[in-house]
Design an enzyme around this catalytic site. Sequence first.
Site, PDB file in Angstrom:
ATOM      1  N   LYS A 182     -27.889 -24.474   9.816  1.00 16.04           N
ATOM      2  CA  LYS A 182     -26.162 -25.157   9.963  1.00 16.04           C
ATOM      3  C   LYS A 182     -26.631 -26.758   9.545  1.00 16.04           C
ATOM      4  CE  LYS A 182     -26.480 -23.599  14.485  1.00 16.04           C
ATOM      5  NZ  LYS A 182     -26.914 -23.128  14.967  1.00 16.04           N
ATOM      6  N   GLU A 210     -43.914 -25.748  17.845  1.00 18.75           N
ATOM      7  CA  GLU A 210     -43.365 -24.961  18.946  1.00 18.75           C
ATOM      8  C   GLU A 210     -44.023 -23.221  19.442  1.00 18.75           C
ATOM      9  OE1 GLU A 210     -39.987 -22.067  18.220  1.00 18.75           O
ATOM     10  OE2 GLU A 210     -39.712 -21.289  19.748  1.00 18.75           O
ATOM     11  N   ILE A 213     -40.686 -20.458  12.239  1.00 18.16           N
ATOM     12  CA  ILE A 213     -38.991 -20.242  12.382  1.00 18.16           C
ATOM     13  C   ILE A 213     -38.480 -21.040  13.267  1.00 18.16           C
ATOM     14  CG2 ILE A 213     -37.535 -17.695  12.216  1.00 18.16           C
ATOM     15  CD1 ILE A 213     -40.217 -16.653  11.121  1.00 18.16           C
ATOM     16  N   ASP A 214     -36.987 -21.450  13.193  1.00 18.92           N
ATOM     17  CA  ASP A 214     -35.873 -21.864  13.434  1.00 18.92           C
ATOM     18  C   ASP A 214     -35.281 -20.622  13.794  1.00 18.92           C
ATOM     19  OD1 ASP A 214     -34.443 -23.273  15.619  1.00 18.92           O
ATOM     20  OD2 ASP A 214     -33.576 -24.319  13.406  1.00 18.92           O
ATOM     21  N   HIS A 245     -26.892 -20.185  23.304  1.00 18.80           N
ATOM     22  CA  HIS A 245     -26.986 -21.715  22.883  1.00 18.80           C
ATOM     23  C   HIS A 245     -26.375 -22.286  23.216  1.00 18.80           C
ATOM     24  CE1 HIS A 245     -30.794 -19.255  21.008  1.00 18.80           C
ATOM     25  NE2 HIS A 245     -30.474 -18.918  21.954  1.00 18.80           N
ATOM     26  N   ARG A 292     -23.079 -28.646  19.071  1.00 16.26           N
ATOM     27  CA  ARG A 292     -24.348 -27.944  19.598  1.00 16.26           C
ATOM     28  C   ARG A 292     -24.133 -28.294  21.474  1.00 16.26           C
ATOM     29  NH1 ARG A 292     -29.234 -24.408  18.687  1.00 16.26           N
ATOM     30  NH2 ARG A 292     -30.305 -24.978  20.041  1.00 16.26           N
ATOM     31  N   ASP A 332     -43.854 -15.914  12.996  1.00 19.36           N
ATOM     32  CA  ASP A 332     -43.643 -17.208  13.197  1.00 19.36           C
ATOM     33  C   ASP A 332     -44.778 -17.670  13.033  1.00 19.36           C
ATOM     34  OD1 ASP A 332     -40.880 -17.858  15.272  1.00 19.36           O
ATOM     35  OD2 ASP A 332     -41.070 -15.490  14.819  1.00 19.36           O
ATOM     36  N   THR A 345     -35.295 -17.270  15.775  1.00 21.59           N
ATOM     37  CA  THR A 345     -35.886 -15.829  15.723  1.00 21.59           C
ATOM     38  C   THR A 345     -35.328 -14.899  15.394  1.00 21.59           C
ATOM     39  OG1 THR A 345     -37.848 -17.346  15.878  1.00 21.59           O
ATOM     40  CG2 THR A 345     -37.857 -15.169  16.216  1.00 21.59           C
ATOM     41  N   ASP A 355     -36.526 -28.374  17.156  1.00 19.66           N
ATOM     42  CA  ASP A 355     -34.973 -27.460  16.606  1.00 19.66           C
ATOM     43  C   ASP A 355     -34.141 -28.822  15.887  1.00 19.66           C
ATOM     44  OD1 ASP A 355     -35.418 -25.154  17.360  1.00 19.66           O
ATOM     45  OD2 ASP A 355     -35.560 -26.058  19.580  1.00 19.66           O
ATOM     46  N   SER A 361     -30.039 -21.044  12.848  1.00 22.61           N
ATOM     47  CA  SER A 361     -30.732 -22.308  13.203  1.00 22.61           C
ATOM     48  C   SER A 361     -30.213 -23.263  12.709  1.00 22.61           C
ATOM     49  CB  SER A 361     -31.874 -21.777  12.861  1.00 22.61           C
ATOM     50  OG  SER A 361     -31.400 -21.257  11.164  1.00 22.61           O
ATOM     51  N   ASP A 385     -40.542 -26.204  13.398  1.00 26.51           N
ATOM     52  CA  ASP A 385     -40.580 -24.748  14.022  1.00 26.51           C
ATOM     53  C   ASP A 385     -40.718 -24.041  13.152  1.00 26.51           C
ATOM     54  OD1 ASP A 385     -39.459 -22.922  14.874  1.00 26.51           O
ATOM     55  OD2 ASP A 385     -37.513 -24.251  15.965  1.00 26.51           O
TER      56      ASP A 385
HETATM   57  N1  LIG Z   1     -30.638 -21.325  26.203  1.00 32.78           N
HETATM   58  C1  LIG Z   1     -30.865 -22.210  25.200  1.00 32.78           C
HETATM   59  N2  LIG Z   1     -29.928 -22.831  25.101  1.00 32.78           N
HETATM   60  C2  LIG Z   1     -29.674 -23.279  24.007  1.00 32.78           C
HETATM   61  N3  LIG Z   1     -30.688 -23.247  22.592  1.00 32.78           N
HETATM   62  C3  LIG Z   1     -31.939 -22.102  22.451  1.00 32.78           C
HETATM   63  C4  LIG Z   1     -31.825 -21.831  23.926  1.00 32.78           C
HETATM   64  N4  LIG Z   1     -32.778 -21.057  24.005  1.00 32.78           N
HETATM   65  C5  LIG Z   1     -33.368 -20.918  22.779  1.00 32.78           C
HETATM   66  N5  LIG Z   1     -32.441 -22.438  22.404  1.00 32.78           N
HETATM   67  C6  LIG Z   1     -33.292 -22.544  21.188  1.00 32.78           C
HETATM   68  O1  LIG Z   1     -32.318 -22.425  19.839  1.00 32.78           O
HETATM   69  C7  LIG Z   1     -32.890 -22.621  18.467  1.00 32.78           C
HETATM   70  C8  LIG Z   1     -31.376 -21.871  17.908  1.00 32.78           C
HETATM   71  O2  LIG Z   1     -31.063 -22.333  17.309  1.00 32.78           O
HETATM   72  P1  LIG Z   1     -29.596 -22.151  17.217  1.00 32.78           P
HETATM   73  O3  LIG Z   1     -29.141 -22.117  18.723  1.00 32.78           O
HETATM   74  O4  LIG Z   1     -28.864 -23.384  16.532  1.00 32.78           O
HETATM   75  O5  LIG Z   1     -29.582 -20.333  16.886  1.00 32.78           O
HETATM   76  S1  LIG Z   1     -28.685 -19.586  16.753  1.00 32.78           S
HETATM   77  O6  LIG Z   1     -27.672 -19.337  16.027  1.00 32.78           O
HETATM   78  O7  LIG Z   1     -28.531 -19.620  18.405  1.00 32.78           O
HETATM   79  O8  LIG Z   1     -29.489 -18.072  16.876  1.00 32.78           O
HETATM   80  C9  LIG Z   1     -34.071 -21.493  19.634  1.00 32.78           C
HETATM   81  O9  LIG Z   1     -35.225 -22.107  18.370  1.00 32.78           O
HETATM   82  P2  LIG Z   1     -36.256 -20.679  17.416  1.00 32.78           P
HETATM   83  O10 LIG Z   1     -36.726 -20.361  19.220  1.00 32.78           O
HETATM   84  O11 LIG Z   1     -37.413 -22.155  16.893  1.00 32.78           O
HETATM   85  O12 LIG Z   1     -35.344 -19.283  17.384  1.00 32.78           O
HETATM   86  C10 LIG Z   1     -34.603 -22.166  20.343  1.00 32.78           C
HETATM   87  O13 LIG Z   1     -35.888 -23.271  20.188  1.00 32.78           O
HETATM   88 MG   LIG Z   2     -35.848 -23.476  16.390  1.00 29.91          MG
HETATM   89 MG   LIG Z   3     -38.980 -21.281  16.506  1.00 29.37          MG
HETATM   90 MG   LIG Z   4     -38.526 -19.978  19.507  1.00 33.79          MG
END
Ligand SMILES: Nc1ncnc2c1ncn2[C@@H]1O[C@H](COP(=O)(O)OS(=O)(=O)O)[C@@H](OP(=O)(O)O)[C@H]1O
Ligand SMILES: [Mg+2]
Ligand SMILES: [Mg+2]
Ligand SMILES: [Mg+2]
Length: 391
Positions: free
Chosen positions: A302, A113, A178-179, A275, A316, A88, A181, A328, A299, A176
């Site tokens: 999708k 991020e 790494i979206d 999420h 979502r 990241d 992670t 995101d 991420s 982002d």
């Molecule tokens: N509690 C909660 N609710 C909703 N979203 C959250 C939550 N926590 C984190 N995140 C954010 O979700 C990003 C990952 O996206 P996704 O939810 O599409 O990925 S995943 O399928 O669940 O892995 C993830 O992005 P990255 O941190 O860049 O990985 C977060 O920004």
């Molecule tokens: Mg993200």
């Molecule tokens: Mg990220």
């Molecule tokens: Mg993150």
Amino acid sequence: MTVACVRTITPVLHIKPQLISLVSKPKTKTQQSCSVFVSSVVMSYDKELAAAKKAAALAARLCQKVQKTLLQSDVQSKNDRSPVTVADYGSQALVSFALQREFPYEPFSLVAEEDSKHLHKDGTQETIDRITRLVNETLASDGSYNVSTLSNEDVLRAIDGGKSEGGSQGRHWVLDPIDGTKGFVRGDQYAIALALLDEGKVVLGVLACPNLPLASIAGDYKHSSENEVGCLFFAQVGAGTYMQSLNGSSPVKVQVSAVENPEEASFFESYEAAHSMHDLSSTIAKKLGVKAPPVRIDSQVKYGALSRGDGAIYLRLPHKGYREKIWDHAAGSIVVTEAGGIVTDAAGNPLDFSKGKYLDMYVGIIVTNQKLMPVLMKAVRESLEEKASSL
Ligand SMILES: Nc1ncnc2c1ncn2[C@@H]1O[C@H](COP(=O)(O)OS(=O)(=O)O)[C@@H](OP(=O)(O)O)[C@H]1O
Ligand SMILES: [Mg+2]
Ligand SMILES: [Mg+2]
Ligand SMILES: [Mg+2]
């Protein structure tokens, strides 16, 4: 008068060549006012898009290398307990460095991020050294930036180049690094997501998806693992969405699914149940008569998969209290809208990227094609009302 007006704006606007002839040969005798003319000029972000593609592909190279040999010490936990890895940080440093190199004479603003706060704690020297090594190896393997080796300080400075707050004025890159992670650590899907805001609007977006098969993942994507993987999606406002292989094949134009019958629509949702409320999307899917099981992918991959029609709906629905960040969704949303899709919140409002780091919005993000949106929105509204009245 018209020409004088264009001279004034040339340094900030890139005017498409076909519009130059419009400028020098006004069609009527009536002089257009400067403001009317400016509003009719189609902005081109070709240079910025080329730089964004290059930066995201470079970052993807670093991430692929790390994912193959991920060590436990490469993964740390942030204050909100979400994971962050050397990749990241390395990805953010590379993109920040590359964009500043590409546009040395323009003001630089990046909303990203990560920041280097955790890397200034005790016991992080080895981690910083590893990030710097990864960044230098990636730059050297690419060769196009003709840099001598970056120091740890250079890399930390590049990471913190992402501290901008964004907003409704001027231009801001949104990253982002790494979206997904969690997906990255699991060895699964993730994306490097880079977008550009101009006056609060997303004007271009790039999604590098190193583990996404080039062929459709409609159905069970885990079974398509024998296909070549590594996709780069990119979109510019008014110019459509394209996909090419991360290895550099010719781009192909992509379009969202044309499915009109919700029973035939398949839908994507977050892999992580924390999420997005899987039970609520299942209620919505039942209302619509969707037959296929949900496809759970990490991420903004999708958005990419949806833009080429692998599925027809992305739901979502975060748990109460979660605030969505612009990085995101910025790149993903333009990739889908330029492919003919619609992205709104659960009340049907377009997403507003002009309010800073957070999306100031009604809960939930709903993505689909033009035909399905009305019926999907109705099912979402009813399901949310039922959920609220059952509490
Ligand atoms: N509690 C909660 N609710 C909703 N979203 C959250 C939550 N926590 C984190 N995140 C954010 O979700 C990003 C990952 O996206 P996704 O939810 O599409 O990925 S995943 O399928 O669940 O892995 C993830 O992005 P990255 O941190 O860049 O990985 C977060 O920004
Ligand atoms: Mg993200
Ligand atoms: Mg990220
Ligand atoms: Mg993150």
